[in-house]
Design an enzyme around this catalytic site. Structure first.
Site, PDB file in Angstrom:
ATOM      1  N   TYR A  97     134.157  84.458 -56.659  1.00 19.49           N
ATOM      2  CA  TYR A  97     132.902  84.106 -55.995  1.00 19.49           C
ATOM      3  C   TYR A  97     131.837  83.901 -57.052  1.00 19.49           C
ATOM      4  O   TYR A  97     131.726  84.688 -57.993  1.00 19.49           O
ATOM      5  CB  TYR A  97     132.448  85.212 -55.044  1.00 19.49           C
ATOM      6  CG  TYR A  97     133.231  85.281 -53.751  1.00 19.49           C
ATOM      7  CD1 TYR A  97     133.346  84.176 -52.922  1.00 19.49           C
ATOM      8  CD2 TYR A  97     133.837  86.469 -53.350  1.00 19.49           C
ATOM      9  CE1 TYR A  97     134.043  84.241 -51.729  1.00 19.49           C
ATOM     10  CE2 TYR A  97     134.541  86.543 -52.162  1.00 19.49           C
ATOM     11  CZ  TYR A  97     134.640  85.427 -51.352  1.00 19.49           C
ATOM     12  OH  TYR A  97     135.326  85.502 -50.181  1.00 19.49           O
ATOM     13  N   HIS A 111     137.384  75.328 -47.307  1.00 22.99           N
ATOM     14  CA  HIS A 111     136.851  75.933 -46.078  1.00 22.99           C
ATOM     15  C   HIS A 111     135.410  76.365 -46.308  1.00 22.99           C
ATOM     16  O   HIS A 111     134.932  76.359 -47.449  1.00 22.99           O
ATOM     17  CB  HIS A 111     137.688  77.155 -45.650  1.00 22.99           C
ATOM     18  CG  HIS A 111     137.676  78.281 -46.641  1.00 22.99           C
ATOM     19  ND1 HIS A 111     138.600  78.404 -47.653  1.00 22.99           N
ATOM     20  CD2 HIS A 111     136.843  79.341 -46.797  1.00 22.99           C
ATOM     21  CE1 HIS A 111     138.353  79.489 -48.367  1.00 22.99           C
ATOM     22  NE2 HIS A 111     137.283  80.080 -47.882  1.00 22.99           N
ATOM     23  N   GLU A 151     133.218  79.472 -53.801  1.00 22.89           N
ATOM     24  CA  GLU A 151     134.452  80.190 -54.129  1.00 22.89           C
ATOM     25  C   GLU A 151     135.427  79.168 -54.704  1.00 22.89           C
ATOM     26  O   GLU A 151     135.446  78.006 -54.269  1.00 22.89           O
ATOM     27  CB  GLU A 151     135.057  80.798 -52.862  1.00 22.89           C
ATOM     28  CG  GLU A 151     136.383  81.522 -53.096  1.00 22.89           C
ATOM     29  CD  GLU A 151     137.028  82.060 -51.812  1.00 22.89           C
ATOM     30  OE1 GLU A 151     136.977  81.360 -50.771  1.00 22.89           O
ATOM     31  OE2 GLU A 151     137.592  83.168 -51.849  1.00 22.89           O
ATOM     32  N   HIS A 170     142.289  88.431 -52.407  1.00 17.99           N
ATOM     33  CA  HIS A 170     141.952  88.874 -51.062  1.00 17.99           C
ATOM     34  C   HIS A 170     143.210  89.433 -50.391  1.00 17.99           C
ATOM     35  O   HIS A 170     144.304  88.885 -50.560  1.00 17.99           O
ATOM     36  CB  HIS A 170     141.505  87.693 -50.194  1.00 17.99           C
ATOM     37  CG  HIS A 170     140.208  87.080 -50.593  1.00 17.99           C
ATOM     38  ND1 HIS A 170     139.045  87.790 -50.748  1.00 17.99           N
ATOM     39  CD2 HIS A 170     139.873  85.785 -50.840  1.00 17.99           C
ATOM     40  CE1 HIS A 170     138.060  86.966 -51.077  1.00 17.99           C
ATOM     41  NE2 HIS A 170     138.537  85.749 -51.151  1.00 17.99           N
TER      42      HIS A 170
END
Lengths: 105, 314
Positions: free
Chosen positions: B261, B150, B271, B252
C-alpha cells in the site's frame, strides 16, 4: 543544513526540520511522535496542525480537509507545511482510536 | 451478458504534474492523452481499452467515480430496471458523457459512491499487440503494472444507528448486478454484522471491496503485478522515487494477495497486488473471517491492527 526548531505543544517535544522539508516528514525521520502520519500528500487530513507561532509555506492541501477559514486561522496539514521560521505548533488530530468496537472501526 | 470487470477509476489530484510522474513513472501506466478539462487518461500495458485511470485536476483528493464494463449495450437497459427494482434510480447518459465511451448507466451506491456501467470504450490494444505477441513490452517504466485490478471503497458504517452501507452495497451488487461474494468479515456480539465484503465478476477473488468507515471515500485503487518478485521490485521503485509507502510488501489473508500500500502525491492510496489468489467461481462457498481474526485476514503475517489502514483515506 539550514532549518528550524519545531516545538510540538501538547506532547512537549522538539525537533529540527530542514528548511526544504515538510514538518511531518522531518518528524517521522527523527522518530519523534506527536502528529498522526497519514498519506503525506495533503489528501487525508489526519496530520492537521495549528501554527501557534512562526511562519510556514504550504503546498496544495485538500480543500475538503482544510477550509479557507481554517487556512486563515493558521491551520495546515503538517505533511504539506514547510517552515520559514522556528515554529510552535499544536497537533489537532489523534490517529489512535481509543475504542474500536468492531475491529476495524 | 452482465458485468465483465472494472473499467476505470476517476481520481481527483491536486498537482497533475506530480500525479503523472507517479502514475506514469512509478506505476508504469501509459499516458493515452488528455482533454480540455485538464484530465489525463492512462492504461496499463496489458489493457486494450483506451484508459483505466482518469486523473482529474481538483482542489481535493479522492474518487469522482468508478466504472465497470458490461458485455452488451442492452445490459444497460436491463440493469437500469434491476436497479429500479431495488430502489436505485439510475440515469442513462448519452455516448461520450463518459469520455471515449458509449452510453452509460449512472447511479449512486447506498454508500454514496458514484458508479457507472458502460459497454463500449475506444479500443487501442495491448502494448504487445495481438499478433504473435511477446510476453511483455520493452520500455516499461517503474513497476510496469499490467492493469487496474479493483477498488476498495470506504462505506459509512454505524450499526448502532442502523447504518451499514457495506452490507447494503453488497446486497445491491449481488441481487441487482450479478456480483458474487468471495469473502466477508462478520463482527459484533452475535457475529452477524457484515463489516467487510469482497465481490467478484471475473475469476479473481475481488473486483470491488467494501470496507467500513465513518464517511464515504476511497480506500485504494489497486494495480496488478505478476508475482512476488515484481512486488519487491515495485517497492524498490517507490523507495527510489520517495513515494510514501503505507505498508511494505506483505500478504493478505483475505484473497491471498501479495501487496504494497502506498500513496499518490495527492494522498490517494494505491496498491500493487500480485497473484491471482484462487479461482473464484459463482458456486464457491464464500469465505468468512471472524472479528478476532480479521487483522490476520488483512495482514496475514503480523495479524495486527495498522492504524493508518482504517483511518487514512481520501
Amino acid at each position: 543544513m539550514s532549518g528550524y526548531r519545531i516545538e510540538l505543544l501538547t506532547v512537549g517535544s522538539e525537533f529540527f526540520c530542514p528548511a526544504e522539508q515538510p514538518i511531518l516528514k522531518a518528524m517521522m525521520q527523527l522518530g519523534v511522535k506527536g502528529i498522526p502520519s497519514g498519506c503525506h500528500g495533503g489528501g487525508c487530513g489526519v496530520c492537521k496542525i495549528r501554527v501557534v507561532e512562526g511562519q510556514v509555506r504550504a503546498d496544495s492541501m485538500s480543500r475538503a480537509k482544510i477550509s479557507e477559514a481554517e487556512e486563515r486561522d493558521n491551520i495546515y496539514l503538517a505533511c504539506r507545511a514547510l517552515p520559514l521560521s522556528p515554529l510552535t505548533i499544536e497537533p489537532l488530530e489523534r490517529l489512535d482510536r481509543p475504542l474500536r468496537k468492531y475491529g476495524l472501526i | 451478458m452482465g458485468v465483465m470487470r472494472i473499467g476505470h477509476v476517476n481520481l481527483r489530484v491536486m498537482d497533475m504534474d506530480a500525479a503523472l510522474r507517479h502514475y506514469r513513472d512509478v506505476l508504469g501506466l501509459l499516458v493515452q492523452g488528455s482533454d480540455d478539462s485538464g484530465a489525463f487518461y492512462l492504461k496499463g500495458w496489458d489493457e486494450w481499452d483506451k484508459y483505466s485511470v482518469m486523473l482529474s485536476p481538483s482542489d481535493r483528493a479522492g474518487m469522482n467515480h468508478v466504472a465497470y464494463k458490461v458485455e452488451y449495450d442492452s445490459d444497460l437497459d436491463l440493469f437500469k430496471d434491476r436497479l429500479a427494482e431495488h430502489g436505485v434510480d439510475a440515469l442513462l447518459e448519452p455516448a461520450s458523457h463518459l469520455p471515449f465511451c458509449g452510453r452509460s448507466l449512472r447511479f449512486s451506491l447506498p454508500s454514496g459512491h458514484e458508479m457507472y456501467l458502460y459497454a463500449d470504450k475506444e479500443r487501442v490494444g495491448k502494448a504487445v499487440g495481438d499478433q504473435n505477441p511477446d510476453p511483455w513490452p520493452d520500455g516499461l517504466k517503474g513497476a510496469g503494472a499490467h492493469w487496474l485490478d479493483h477498488v476498495a471503497l470506504q462505506c459509512p458504517f454505524d450499526p448502532e444507528k442502523g447504518v451499514n452501507t457495506v452490507a447494503d452495497n453488497c446486497r445491491l451488487l449481488r441481487e441487482a448486478l450479478g456480483f458474487y461474494l468471495s469473502e466477508q468479515v462478520l463482527v459484533g456480539p452475535d457475529a452477524d454484522i457484515q463489516a467487510v465484503a469482497f465481490l467478484f465478476r471475473t475469476s479473481t477473488p475481488h473486483d470491488i471491496a467494501f470496507l467500513p468507515a465513518p464517511t464515504c471515500g476511497i480506500h485504494h485503487a489497486s494495480f496488478f503485478l505478476d508475482g512476488w518478485s515484481d512486488v519487491l521490485k515495485a517497492a524498490d521503485v517507490m523507495a527510489k522515487n520517495r513515494v510514501k509507502i503505507d505498508v511494505t510488501p506483505t500478504r493478505h489473508g483475505i484473497t491471498r494477495g501479495e501487496t504494497i500500500y502506498f500513496f499518490d502525491p495527492s494522498g490517494n492510496r494505491n496498491e500493487t497486488f500480485a497473484g491471482l489468489g484462487y479461482l473464484a467461481q459463482p458456486d464457491m462457498p464464500p469465505i468468512t473471517w471472524t472479528e478476532e481474526n480479521l487483522w490476520r485476514g488483512i495482514f496475514y503475517h503480523t495479524g495486527e491492527a495498522h492504524d493508518s489502514f482504517t483511518s487514512v483515506y481520501t
